[in-house]
Design an enzyme around this catalytic site. Structure first.
Site, PDB file in Angstrom:
ATOM      1  N   SER A 106       1.317  -0.963  -0.184  1.00 37.34           N
ATOM      2  CA  SER A 106       0.164   0.398  -0.131  1.00 37.34           C
ATOM      3  C   SER A 106       0.882   1.284   0.008  1.00 37.34           C
ATOM      4  O   SER A 106       1.523   1.387   0.688  1.00 37.34           O
ATOM      5  CB  SER A 106      -1.190  -0.323   1.506  1.00 37.34           C
ATOM      6  N   HIS A 130      -1.037  -1.689  -4.375  1.00 43.49           N
ATOM      7  CA  HIS A 130      -2.418  -1.812  -3.688  1.00 43.49           C
ATOM      8  C   HIS A 130      -2.588   0.218  -3.272  1.00 43.49           C
ATOM      9  O   HIS A 130      -1.561   1.064  -2.641  1.00 43.49           O
ATOM     10  CB  HIS A 130      -2.465  -1.916  -2.254  1.00 43.49           C
ATOM     11  N   ASP A 164      -4.720   3.244  -2.522  1.00 48.86           N
ATOM     12  CA  ASP A 164      -6.107   3.659  -1.090  1.00 48.86           C
ATOM     13  C   ASP A 164      -6.470   5.398  -1.857  1.00 48.86           C
ATOM     14  O   ASP A 164      -5.875   6.279  -1.546  1.00 48.86           O
ATOM     15  CB  ASP A 164      -5.940   3.750   0.307  1.00 48.86           C
ATOM     16  N   MET A 211      -9.330   7.853  -0.702  1.00 46.49           N
ATOM     17  CA  MET A 211     -10.324   8.216   0.648  1.00 46.49           C
ATOM     18  C   MET A 211     -10.702   9.479   0.308  1.00 46.49           C
ATOM     19  O   MET A 211     -10.015  10.669  -0.640  1.00 46.49           O
ATOM     20  CB  MET A 211      -9.368   8.451   1.591  1.00 46.49           C
ATOM     21  N   HIS A 227      -8.065   0.487  -4.183  1.00 44.32           N
ATOM     22  CA  HIS A 227      -8.806   0.286  -2.636  1.00 44.32           C
ATOM     23  C   HIS A 227      -9.894   1.697  -2.810  1.00 44.32           C
ATOM     24  O   HIS A 227      -9.176   2.857  -2.548  1.00 44.32           O
ATOM     25  CB  HIS A 227      -8.543  -0.394  -1.444  1.00 44.32           C
ATOM     26  N   MET A 263     -12.076   3.897  -1.000  1.00 51.07           N
ATOM     27  CA  MET A 263     -12.943   3.916   0.935  1.00 51.07           C
ATOM     28  C   MET A 263     -13.503   5.800   0.451  1.00 51.07           C
ATOM     29  O   MET A 263     -12.858   7.134   0.709  1.00 51.07           O
ATOM     30  CB  MET A 263     -11.535   4.617   1.699  1.00 51.07           C
ATOM     31  N   MET A 308     -10.736  -6.283   5.559  1.00 50.02           N
ATOM     32  CA  MET A 308      -9.995  -4.819   6.437  1.00 50.02           C
ATOM     33  C   MET A 308      -9.844  -5.667   7.738  1.00 50.02           C
ATOM     34  O   MET A 308     -10.490  -5.949   8.442  1.00 50.02           O
ATOM     35  CB  MET A 308     -11.300  -3.443   6.614  1.00 50.02           C
ATOM     36  N   GLY A 342      -3.170   4.495   7.419  1.00 51.58           N
ATOM     37  CA  GLY A 342      -1.975   3.210   8.146  1.00 51.58           C
ATOM     38  C   GLY A 342      -1.985   3.078   9.337  1.00 51.58           C
ATOM     39  O   GLY A 342      -2.081   3.966   9.855  1.00 51.58           O
ATOM     40  N   GLY A 343      -0.467   2.313   9.397  1.00 51.98           N
ATOM     41  CA  GLY A 343      -0.129   1.938  10.802  1.00 51.98           C
ATOM     42  C   GLY A 343      -0.989   1.905  11.819  1.00 51.98           C
ATOM     43  O   GLY A 343      -0.405   1.757  13.167  1.00 51.98           O
ATOM     44  N   ASP A 369      -6.404  -6.188   4.603  1.00 51.58           N
ATOM     45  CA  ASP A 369      -5.943  -5.131   4.165  1.00 51.58           C
ATOM     46  C   ASP A 369      -5.542  -3.955   6.091  1.00 51.58           C
ATOM     47  O   ASP A 369      -7.036  -4.346   6.469  1.00 51.58           O
ATOM     48  CB  ASP A 369      -5.931  -4.296   3.501  1.00 51.58           C
ATOM     49  N   GLY A 370      -4.528  -4.171   6.389  1.00 51.05           N
ATOM     50  CA  GLY A 370      -3.922  -2.996   7.400  1.00 51.05           C
ATOM     51  C   GLY A 370      -3.707  -3.786   8.184  1.00 51.05           C
ATOM     52  O   GLY A 370      -4.720  -5.333   8.757  1.00 51.05           O
ATOM     53  N   SER A 398       2.908   0.642   6.628  1.00 44.29           N
ATOM     54  CA  SER A 398       3.564   0.878   7.453  1.00 44.29           C
ATOM     55  C   SER A 398       5.219  -0.572   6.624  1.00 44.29           C
ATOM     56  O   SER A 398       6.387   0.058   6.992  1.00 44.29           O
ATOM     57  CB  SER A 398       3.132   1.415   7.798  1.00 44.29           C
TER      58      SER A 398
END
Ligand code: DX5
Ligand code: ZN
Length: 214
Positions: free
Chosen positions: A7, A32, A34, A36, A65, A67, A135, A142-143, A173-174, A196
């Site tokens: 990601s 990946h 993201d 948002m 992805h 969101m 998820m 992230g993180g 993911d996550g 991360s």
């Protein structure tokens, strides 16, 4: 061998192009990306122009992805630059129509579920999915810490895939790292997203190889 989709959320986008040859050499399977919107999740990242640029400079398959709220309004634009295109089941679009639309555009379809959504809610959609993204954190940042509750959902999706005789991939993911990735793979995950762990480590190649070897 796990499929690895790093990601790029935390990368410096003005220097990201320089990272691409190294990512290609590392053998990552997907990138990946993201997206948002500040509504569906409390954070804003980027939109089509960034993905379009990444597409221009690499052949690594793009795993988008979304969101964002009402994702069906943007599917055509994102599909132009994505190989895999996913949206959230909870985001206010008709999932059947949206999954069909993605496939009609020649792109692989992904449905994504947040931590509080049960796997059973999407069982009827599975024949329309090329991938299901579970998820393992609340989407948005992230993180964060991996939620172990995601593992039973992965197992349920895997069992249902067999029961329905389907082929979709299961992605997580996550909070994926050296400790959590093996748990995910043991539960039935095919595709590991890691942000991360890969990019903040100072040793991207080693981390990617570690995940791929699972
Ligand atoms: C979070 C994003 C993730 C994020 C993962 O909403 O969907 O893809 O970048 O980051 P890590 O691997 O750090 O949890
Ligand atoms: Zn993501």
């Amino acid at each position: 061998m796990a499929i690895v989709s790093p990601s790029v959320l935390t990368c410096d986008f003005l220097s990201f192009r320089d990272l691409l040859p190294q990512l290609e050499a590392s053998g990552v399977d997907m990138l990946h990306i993201d997206v948002m919107d500040g509504n569906f999740v409390p954070n804003i990242s980027f939109g089509v122009p960034i993905i379009k640029s990444i597409r221009k400079y690499t052949d690594i398959p793009i795993d988008t992805h979304l969101m964002i709220d009402t994702p069906h309004r943007y599917i055509e634009e994102f599909a132009k630059y994505s190989d895999w295109l996913g949206f959230h089941y909870e985001a206010g679009s008709d999932p059947v129509a949206t999954l069909k639309k993605i496939r009609e555009l020649g792109v692989k379809s992904t449905i994504t579920i947040k931590p509080n959504t049960n796997a059973e809610e999407i069982f009827h959609l599975l024949p329309l999915c090329d991938m299901v993204l579970v998820m393992s954190v609340e989407p948005g940042f992230g993180g964060q810490k991996f939620m172990e509750s995601s593992l039973s959902k992965v197992a349920a999706l895997k069992a249902e895939r067999d029961r329905q005789g389907l082929q979709f991939l299961i992605e997580i993911d996550g909070g994926i790292n050296a400790q959590t990735a093996p748990l995910a793979v043991n539960a039935g995950v095919d595709v590991l997203v890691a942000g991360s762990f890969v990019f903040d480590s100072g040793n991207m190649n080693e981390k990617i190889a570690e995940l791929k070897a699972l």
